[in-house]
Design a protein around this motif. Sequence first.
Motif, PDB file in Angstrom:
ATOM      1  N   LEU A 363      -3.542  -2.248  -2.057  1.00 25.56           N
ATOM      2  CA  LEU A 363      -3.844  -2.840  -0.753  1.00 25.56           C
ATOM      3  C   LEU A 363      -2.669  -3.664  -0.243  1.00 25.56           C
ATOM      4  O   LEU A 363      -2.357  -3.647   0.958  1.00 25.56           O
ATOM      5  N   ALA A 364      -1.988  -4.370  -1.144  1.00 18.42           N
ATOM      6  CA  ALA A 364      -0.827  -5.156  -0.729  1.00 18.42           C
ATOM      7  C   ALA A 364       0.267  -4.264  -0.165  1.00 18.42           C
ATOM      8  O   ALA A 364       0.928  -4.620   0.831  1.00 18.42           O
ATOM      9  N   ALA A 365       0.477  -3.096  -0.763  1.00 17.22           N
ATOM     10  CA  ALA A 365       1.497  -2.171  -0.258  1.00 17.22           C
ATOM     11  C   ALA A 365       1.147  -1.698   1.151  1.00 17.22           C
ATOM     12  O   ALA A 365       2.005  -1.666   2.050  1.00 17.22           O
ATOM     13  N   VAL A 366      -0.105  -1.322   1.372  1.00 15.22           N
ATOM     14  CA  VAL A 366      -0.535  -0.874   2.700  1.00 15.22           C
ATOM     15  C   VAL A 366      -0.431  -2.007   3.712  1.00 15.22           C
ATOM     16  O   VAL A 366       0.038  -1.812   4.847  1.00 15.22           O
ATOM     17  N   CYS A 367      -0.845  -3.198   3.319  1.00 12.03           N
ATOM     18  CA  CYS A 367      -0.795  -4.340   4.231  1.00 12.03           C
ATOM     19  C   CYS A 367       0.640  -4.713   4.590  1.00 12.03           C
ATOM     20  O   CYS A 367       0.924  -5.088   5.735  1.00 12.03           O
ATOM     21  N   LEU A 368       1.552  -4.626   3.636  1.00 19.36           N
ATOM     22  CA  LEU A 368       2.947  -4.982   3.908  1.00 19.36           C
ATOM     23  C   LEU A 368       3.569  -4.009   4.895  1.00 19.36           C
ATOM     24  O   LEU A 368       4.140  -4.412   5.918  1.00 19.36           O
ATOM     25  N   VAL A 369       3.448  -2.708   4.614  1.00 17.77           N
ATOM     26  CA  VAL A 369       4.060  -1.708   5.498  1.00 17.77           C
ATOM     27  C   VAL A 369       3.388  -1.723   6.869  1.00 17.77           C
ATOM     28  O   VAL A 369       4.056  -1.744   7.916  1.00 17.77           O
TER      29      VAL A 369
END
Length: 708
Positions: A363-369
Amino acid sequence: MLNVSETWAAPVGSRTSGPAAEEASTAAGDAPWTRPALGAILVLAAALYGWGLPHAATNSFYSAAAYSAAHSWKAWFYGSLDPASFITVDKPPLSTMAQGLSVRVFGMGTWQMVLPSVLAGVGSVAVLHGAVRRAFGRRAGLVAALVLALTPITVAITRDNNPDPLMMFLTVCGLWALVRLFEDGRWRWALLFGAFFGLAFLAKMLQAFVPLPALVGAYLYAGPGGWWRRVRQMLAAGGALVVAGFWWPFAVDLTPAASRPYIGGSGATNSAWNLVIGYNGLSRVLGRGVGGSLTGGRGGGFGGGPAAGSAARSAAGSTARHFPGGGKGFHGGGGGGAFGGGSGLGRMFEQTLGGQISWLLPLAAVCLVGGLVLLGRHATTARTATQRGALIACGGWTVLGFAVFSFMNGTMHPYYTTLLAPGIAGTVAIGGRLLVRACRASLLWALVTVAGLLATAAWAIVVLQRTPDWQPWLTPAVALLAVVGTVGVLAGRPRRRMILAGAAVGLAATLLGPAAYAVDAAGSTATSGQGGSNPLAGPATGRGGFAGGGIRIGNRPGAGTSRSAQAQAQARAQTQARAGRRFGGGAFGGGAFGGGFGGGRDGGTVSAAVVKYLTEHRDGARWILAVGTSQQAAQLILSTHQPVVSMFGFTGSDSAMTASRMAELARSGELRYVELGGGRGGNASVDAWVQAHGTKVDVAGTTLYRLS
């Protein structure tokens, strides 16, 4: 086109009034219920971190230093292992300073030593909320606070007396100061930003600097004012960091060696800077050996090759016979993999670390991008610049931490990854807030949002299925909540409340697994015998241990073990607890330890006969005994309340004791007794001198040498 900048309120602290102010407050998430919600999260964090503290597991290595700091200001300043300051622990002293002050005020006991860690943990949750709130509103701040509070490894390590909770608190304070710097560009925030990271360095040296490049880069890229002004402010921050953090190693190395304790972890150099650059610096990342020195120190210690590992195991076996348990935990010659798995891209997701820190990484990867794309579509204003900078700072923190901890080849304890938790929490809160806002106007962004939630829920199910017999209801619950949340986000468009409700349910699906691990960590350390040397949350999945010698790491039974194995492990834990009550000296301050600190919540006891003999035959010596390693010394210090010499430090690689130094201590009467064989290789000249000039004394099967 969706204009993200229009969805956010005026900066926090705006003095506008009337309908416009009310609308801005609502947009920022400053609803009346948000303050009680923050209070509830802080109470939850305090409960998770502080429940059952009198019976919590602790690290005897740092416990001995805390005891010493409470009884000697010299030991307090240097971070000495023993009250007479023969050698220091292998970390800077800020954490043991805090613990020592707590013990001075409240008395010696488990909760008194762990209290600073609990306060630091709760403080980290509060300060992270404040940092995210200033840029993205209270709702985002609440999400960040909740994610951090429920991170399993953070709960486990905050219930301990390792320096990591204090380091995390100070780095989060640095993030808060940076957000303030983004808001108005005042120089005082730059100085405070650097000072917080300097103090974090004094908690755990170079590990505190892992997120620093991301935060500095975020400000240079998105900070207010011109480029040269931003550069000068970061240079000023660097100066504040040096002043706040580097004064201690400078002061130590400028002090004559005869007037201070030997610097533990510095090999043969006796230099605080070698401790910074070598043992606690590059050797952790490059894997040059736990006890090795990059600047001329003597090698050895665990991780130093097969021969060193063999000697270590043999020596540790001797240690375990008479002074078992204690210390920070150790392994046999295999580098860092024995604790945190082998280095590589998948380390954060493997058996040991997967359940400690990885839950929200997808989720952090999706939120960052997604968040960077959304913010990048619009013109830069003071508000969007702060938001962009905060997202880059938290996202970069996560990326750098993930990279360093995944690929480092030195010692890798799972609890190191607690430094990742604030970055993950901030990234999920900030990027998630942007994505949820974008769902109202764009089906594409709604699909991106639910994809992130579903991927994270799926990963949670994978982690939970590694121990399918442990809380089996969690897997269907996570799946159900993920489906409900997905339907809520997609079917609720464009209604704002429906989208928020769906996103909240989806977030609950991603947090259910880590919450269960966190509750397990809070409720089980008091009764299960989990050691304070290498704390973990949740059921046992691929936990490392020490092969031989009777010292166990993470020996708490989990769902992956058979019923008979669980019963045996529980019996061992109960036996250890009873032994601690019987042989631990009654616990400092009238039994406050709830199990006897000499009994070693790390998993061992000190021989009562040896303790009795040494205290009765001390003959005015400054130190009652010299032993090979700091683990042995720590257990004896906590059992006897007297100074004990650690001749060769934690890994056996320190040259704190030499034959000439031993002869000097014997002539002056400062040392009467020595035990050989526990130094993980030790020092041949010291052994030879003791055997030539000492008289053998057998005490309950333990061979001591009395020096005349």
